[in-house]
Design a protein around this motif. Sequence first.
Motif, short mmCIF file in Angstrom:
data_model
loop_
_atom_site.label_atom_id
_atom_site.label_comp_id
_atom_site.label_asym_id
_atom_site.label_seq_id
_atom_site.Cartn_x
_atom_site.Cartn_y
_atom_site.Cartn_z
N ARG A 25 0.80 -1.09 -0.17
CA ARG A 25 -0.07 0.10 -0.32
C ARG A 25 0.88 1.07 -0.14
O ARG A 25 1.08 2.47 -0.94
N GLY A 26 1.92 1.42 0.83
CA GLY A 26 2.95 2.04 0.52
C GLY A 26 3.53 2.43 -1.15
O GLY A 26 3.79 4.08 -1.39
N ILE A 27 3.44 1.44 -1.69
CA ILE A 27 3.75 1.22 -3.05
C ILE A 27 2.80 2.32 -3.48
O ILE A 27 3.60 2.76 -4.71
N ALA A 28 1.82 1.68 -3.19
CA ALA A 28 0.76 1.76 -4.07
C ALA A 28 0.39 3.65 -4.31
O ALA A 28 -0.29 4.42 -5.34
N ASP A 29 0.36 4.33 -2.97
CA ASP A 29 -0.18 5.76 -2.22
C ASP A 29 1.40 6.35 -2.62
O ASP A 29 0.81 8.07 -2.81
N GLY A 30 2.62 6.09 -3.00
CA GLY A 30 3.84 7.09 -2.98
C GLY A 30 4.47 7.16 -1.33
O GLY A 30 5.50 7.94 -1.50
N THR A 31 3.45 6.24 -0.27
CA THR A 31 3.64 7.02 1.24
C THR A 31 5.42 6.26 1.43
O THR A 31 5.98 6.31 2.87
N GLY A 148 3.95 8.01 -7.36
CA GLY A 148 4.91 8.73 -7.15
C GLY A 148 6.39 8.40 -7.76
O GLY A 148 6.71 8.05 -8.71
N PRO A 149 7.60 8.56 -6.37
CA PRO A 149 8.28 7.83 -7.04
C PRO A 149 8.86 6.18 -7.17
O PRO A 149 9.31 5.64 -7.81
N TYR A 150 7.14 5.35 -7.34
CA TYR A 150 7.31 4.76 -7.27
C TYR A 150 6.58 3.61 -8.62
O TYR A 150 5.99 2.80 -8.97
N ALA A 151 6.44 4.82 -9.42
CA ALA A 151 5.53 4.98 -10.39
C ALA A 151 5.94 3.65 -11.60
O ALA A 151 5.45 3.14 -12.66
#
Length: 201
Positions: A25-31, A148-151
């Motif tokens: 979920r942290g990857i999914a929302d960039g957090t 975000g940075p994980y796009a």
Amino acid sequence: MSLSAQLWSDNADVASEILAHPFVRGIADGTLPRVRFATYIAQDAFFLESFARAYALALARSPDTATLLALADLITGVREELALHASYAESWGIDMAGVEPLDATSAYTEFLLATAGTQDVGVIYAAMTPCMRLYAWLGQSIDADRAGPYAQWVQTYADPEFEKIARVLEGLLDDQAADSPAVRRAYRRAMRLELAFFDAA
């Protein structure tokens, strides 16, 4: 329903647990904190080298030319994933040299290599397919525009070419594996090890 589809359906509970995992979920929302992603990338690169070796052990026992060529293509796919990891390492300053595997990483790689070295090819494919199918599914389930940075990570696994590679492995599983307890155990074990890998990241 094909065997690969049945196995994926039977393990949907673990797949859903992984999609809902705080790391994913942290990857999914960039957090997701960058330091955690950096650890994950280093561990995943270590894992992927063992994944390629497991493919190579299966290739050495390939029963025909078509299987040999399919496995060679799958090894090329791992090379492309490793290139993605190397690009993250270069741009984010991740030290990939001398990576010490975490317990979850060791458990997964040891399972894959032991399976590839001692089991028939059908069981090997059952042990390897969950990784490919899961990542294709995660990529298709996450919105890269929100990552975000994980796009780039999301886009890699959402790419139709990655789906195509996953289907090649599923095709080998369908063609060369029996619907046996050993195959079902290997698939389930790999899914649980995927979850443990995200737990440790």
